[in-house]
Scaffold this motif. Structure first.
Motif, PDB file in Angstrom:
ATOM      1  N   TYR A 171      28.973  51.400  39.298  1.00 15.58           N
ATOM      2  CA  TYR A 171      29.958  51.194  40.069  1.00 15.58           C
ATOM      3  C   TYR A 171      29.773  51.631  42.317  1.00 15.58           C
ATOM      4  O   TYR A 171      29.964  50.343  42.825  1.00 15.58           O
ATOM      5  N   ARG A 172      29.139  51.593  42.375  1.00 16.69           N
ATOM      6  CA  ARG A 172      28.405  51.696  43.633  1.00 16.69           C
ATOM      7  C   ARG A 172      27.302  50.732  43.863  1.00 16.69           C
ATOM      8  O   ARG A 172      27.785  50.110  45.022  1.00 16.69           O
ATOM      9  N   VAL A 173      26.676  50.000  42.976  1.00 16.90           N
ATOM     10  CA  VAL A 173      26.157  49.145  43.059  1.00 16.90           C
ATOM     11  C   VAL A 173      26.680  47.622  42.575  1.00 16.90           C
ATOM     12  O   VAL A 173      26.554  47.061  44.045  1.00 16.90           O
ATOM     13  N   ILE A 174      27.655  47.837  42.347  1.00 17.20           N
ATOM     14  CA  ILE A 174      28.589  47.288  42.430  1.00 17.20           C
ATOM     15  C   ILE A 174      29.635  46.838  44.141  1.00 17.20           C
ATOM     16  O   ILE A 174      29.305  45.107  44.874  1.00 17.20           O
ATOM     17  N   GLN A 175      29.753  47.794  44.286  1.00 21.76           N
ATOM     18  CA  GLN A 175      30.475  47.697  45.437  1.00 21.76           C
ATOM     19  C   GLN A 175      29.102  46.587  46.292  1.00 21.76           C
ATOM     20  O   GLN A 175      30.403  46.420  47.930  1.00 21.76           O
ATOM     21  N   PHE A 176      28.477  47.678  46.394  1.00 26.77           N
ATOM     22  CA  PHE A 176      26.986  47.913  47.447  1.00 26.77           C
ATOM     23  C   PHE A 176      27.623  45.748  48.245  1.00 26.77           C
ATOM     24  O   PHE A 176      27.108  45.187  48.476  1.00 26.77           O
ATOM     25  N   LEU A 177      26.947  45.189  46.745  1.00 25.80           N
ATOM     26  CA  LEU A 177      26.628  44.639  46.403  1.00 25.80           C
ATOM     27  C   LEU A 177      28.098  42.895  47.202  1.00 25.80           C
ATOM     28  O   LEU A 177      26.983  42.309  47.608  1.00 25.80           O
ATOM     29  N   ILE A 178      28.717  43.603  46.919  1.00 28.38           N
ATOM     30  CA  ILE A 178      30.229  42.742  47.263  1.00 28.38           C
ATOM     31  C   ILE A 178      30.118  43.024  48.686  1.00 28.38           C
ATOM     32  O   ILE A 178      30.417  41.759  49.778  1.00 28.38           O
ATOM     33  N   GLU A 179      29.942  43.546  49.082  1.00 27.49           N
ATOM     34  CA  GLU A 179      29.558  43.896  50.666  1.00 27.49           C
ATOM     35  C   GLU A 179      28.777  43.269  51.368  1.00 27.49           C
ATOM     36  O   GLU A 179      29.072  42.737  52.695  1.00 27.49           O
ATOM     37  N   HIS A 183      39.813  45.905  40.246  1.00 29.05           N
ATOM     38  CA  HIS A 183      40.249  44.032  40.433  1.00 29.05           C
ATOM     39  C   HIS A 183      38.951  43.716  41.559  1.00 29.05           C
ATOM     40  O   HIS A 183      38.656  42.292  40.247  1.00 29.05           O
ATOM     41  N   THR A 184      38.758  43.868  42.152  1.00 31.62           N
ATOM     42  CA  THR A 184      37.807  43.098  42.889  1.00 31.62           C
ATOM     43  C   THR A 184      36.161  42.520  42.716  1.00 31.62           C
ATOM     44  O   THR A 184      35.664  41.812  42.942  1.00 31.62           O
ATOM     45  N   HIS A 185      36.019  43.769  41.672  1.00 30.01           N
ATOM     46  CA  HIS A 185      35.232  44.097  40.479  1.00 30.01           C
ATOM     47  C   HIS A 185      35.113  42.645  39.906  1.00 30.01           C
ATOM     48  O   HIS A 185      34.126  42.054  40.302  1.00 30.01           O
ATOM     49  N   LEU A 186      36.415  43.093  39.456  1.00 30.21           N
ATOM     50  CA  LEU A 186      36.042  41.880  37.997  1.00 30.21           C
ATOM     51  C   LEU A 186      35.885  40.287  38.671  1.00 30.21           C
ATOM     52  O   LEU A 186      35.483  39.759  37.683  1.00 30.21           O
ATOM     53  N   GLU A 187      36.602  40.326  39.884  1.00 26.08           N
ATOM     54  CA  GLU A 187      36.537  38.478  40.211  1.00 26.08           C
ATOM     55  C   GLU A 187      35.299  39.009  41.014  1.00 26.08           C
ATOM     56  O   GLU A 187      34.859  37.631  40.345  1.00 26.08           O
ATOM     57  N   PHE A 188      34.417  39.743  41.293  1.00 26.52           N
ATOM     58  CA  PHE A 188      32.747  39.661  41.389  1.00 26.52           C
ATOM     59  C   PHE A 188      31.895  39.278  40.582  1.00 26.52           C
ATOM     60  O   PHE A 188      31.069  38.274  40.503  1.00 26.52           O
ATOM     61  N   PHE A 189      32.208  39.851  39.356  1.00 21.32           N
ATOM     62  CA  PHE A 189      31.887  39.282  38.436  1.00 21.32           C
ATOM     63  C   PHE A 189      32.080  38.134  37.329  1.00 21.32           C
ATOM     64  O   PHE A 189      30.719  36.953  37.068  1.00 21.32           O
ATOM     65  N   GLN A 190      33.058  37.649  38.044  1.00 24.89           N
ATOM     66  CA  GLN A 190      33.787  36.277  37.197  1.00 24.89           C
ATOM     67  C   GLN A 190      33.491  35.110  38.332  1.00 24.89           C
ATOM     68  O   GLN A 190      33.006  34.154  37.512  1.00 24.89           O
ATOM     69  N   ARG A 191      32.676  35.235  39.561  1.00 22.00           N
ATOM     70  CA  ARG A 191      32.469  34.254  40.009  1.00 22.00           C
ATOM     71  C   ARG A 191      30.645  34.506  40.574  1.00 22.00           C
ATOM     72  O   ARG A 191      29.475  32.874  40.346  1.00 22.00           O
ATOM     73  N   MET A 192      30.015  35.333  39.445  1.00 21.63           N
ATOM     74  CA  MET A 192      28.433  35.593  38.866  1.00 21.63           C
ATOM     75  C   MET A 192      28.310  33.771  38.774  1.00 21.63           C
ATOM     76  O   MET A 192      28.985  33.209  37.886  1.00 21.63           O
ATOM     77  N   TYR A 209      38.254  55.472  40.072  1.00 21.96           N
ATOM     78  CA  TYR A 209      38.033  54.394  41.187  1.00 21.96           C
ATOM     79  C   TYR A 209      40.104  53.662  40.965  1.00 21.96           C
ATOM     80  O   TYR A 209      40.198  53.870  39.620  1.00 21.96           O
ATOM     81  N   SER A 210      40.394  53.097  41.604  1.00 23.46           N
ATOM     82  CA  SER A 210      42.028  52.382  41.986  1.00 23.46           C
ATOM     83  C   SER A 210      41.784  51.673  40.708  1.00 23.46           C
ATOM     84  O   SER A 210      40.293  50.504  41.350  1.00 23.46           O
TER      85      SER A 210
END
Length: 246
Positions: free
Chosen positions: A46-54, A106-115, A100-101
Motif C-alpha cells: 500500500y505504501r509503495v503505491i501511495q508513494f508512487l501516486i504522489e 479506489h484511487t489506487h485502482l485508478e492508478f493501476f488502470q492507467r499503467m 485504509y478507506s
C-alpha cells in the motif's frame, strides 16, 4: 542535469525504494521508468503505491504494469483473490490495505488502470515488464498477457552464442527491433547475478528484491546503477516471497 532512471521490481519493499532514491540522489528533474511488480511480497505494498501516486504529481514518471499488478488490479476492482495470487505474495498486499478507506483504495485502482503495457522512447529503447513473443514486436502481440508473463525473450538472450553477429540469419529477430530492451520479471538471482544483468541488448533490472536480493535503479544512458540493501535485512521479521516462485 536530468536523467532517465529505470527501476526494477519492488514487490512491496518501500524501505528499499526509499534507499535507492537516496543513493541515486533522485531529483524532480529525473524521468523515472518503473518496470512493474510494485506489490506482493514485503509488507508495504500500500505504501509503495501511495508513494508512487504522489511522486507522479511531482515529476515525469512512466509506470509499466507487471503480472502482480494485474492480479492486484483485479482484486481492487472485483474483490476476487484467487489462491494462486494469495500464495504468490498477494496475501501481504491484502493485509497492507486492511486499514485504509474505500476512497483511497479506489484511487489506487485508478492508478493501476492507467499503467502502460510497455513504453518505447525516442532512442528506440523498449521498457516492458516481461517480454513478447511476436517477431514484429509487442504492438503485434496476440496475447497481451505476454507483456507481463513472457520469459522467452530473456531466456533467448541468455542462451545466445555471444559471438553471433546481428547480420547472421540465426540472430533472434525480436532482438533486432530495438536498440535496447529493459525488463524485469525474471530475477537475475536465477543466474547467480545480484546486480542488473546484460545479455545481448537486454538489461534485466529484476535483481530479486522479492526474495533475497536488492532493489536496483539504473541510469539508462550511462548504465551506472544503485542498489538497496538486501530486502531480508530491511524486513528481518518477514519472508517476502521466499516461499513461492511466480
Amino acid at each position: 542535469m536530468s536523467r532517465t532512471l529505470v527501476i526494477g521490481d519492488i514487490h512491496g519493499g518501500f524501505k528499499a525504494l526509499q534507499q535507492v532514491f537516496e543513493r541515486a540522489e533522485v531529483s524532480v528533474d529525473d524521468q523515472l521508468i518503473f518496470l512493474g511488480d510494485y506489490v506482493d511480497g514485503w509488507s508495504e505494498s500500500y505504501r509503495v503505491i501511495q508513494f508512487l501516486i504522489e511522486l507522479s504529481g511531482k515529476q515525469k514518471c512512466i509506470f509499466i504494469k507487471g503480472n502482480h499488478d494485474a492480479w492486484c488490479e483485479d482484486w481492487l476492482s472485483s474483490g476476487t483473490d484467487p489462491d494462486v495470487w494469495l500464495f504468490n505474495g498477494g496475501k501481504s498486499t491484502v493485509e497492507s490495505y486492511a486499514d485504509y478507506s474505500l476512497e483511497k483504495t479506489h484511487t489506487h485502482l485508478e492508478f493501476f488502470q492507467r499503467m502502460k503495457n510497455y513504453h518505447v522512447d525516442h532512442e528506440n529503447r523498449l521498457f516492458i515488464h516481461a517480454g513478447y513473443s511476436s517477431m514484429h514486436g509487442p504492438e503485434k502481440e496476440v496475447y497481451s498477457s505476454n507483456y507481463r508473463w513472457d520469459r522467452t525473450l530473456w531466456e533467448t538472450a541468455v542462451a545466445m552464442d555471444k559471438t553471433l553477429q546481428k547480420n547472421s540469419a540465426l540472430y533472434p529477430k525480436r532482438l533486432l527491433l530495438y536498440n535496447e530492451i529493459f525488463i524485469g520479471h525474471t530475477p537475475t538471482l536465477y543466474l547467480g547475478i545480484p546486480y542488473p544483468a546484460n545479455k545481448a541488448n537486454i538489461w534485466n533490472m529484476d535483481t530479486g528484491a522479492a526474495f533475497t536480493g536488492a532493489l536496483s535503479i539504473m541510469d539508462v544512458e550511462t548504465k551506472e546503477f544503485w542498489q538497496s540493501d538486501p530486502l531480508p535485512s530491511l524486513y528481518p521479521n518477514e519472508k517476502g516471497r521466499n516461499n513461492d516462485s511466480l
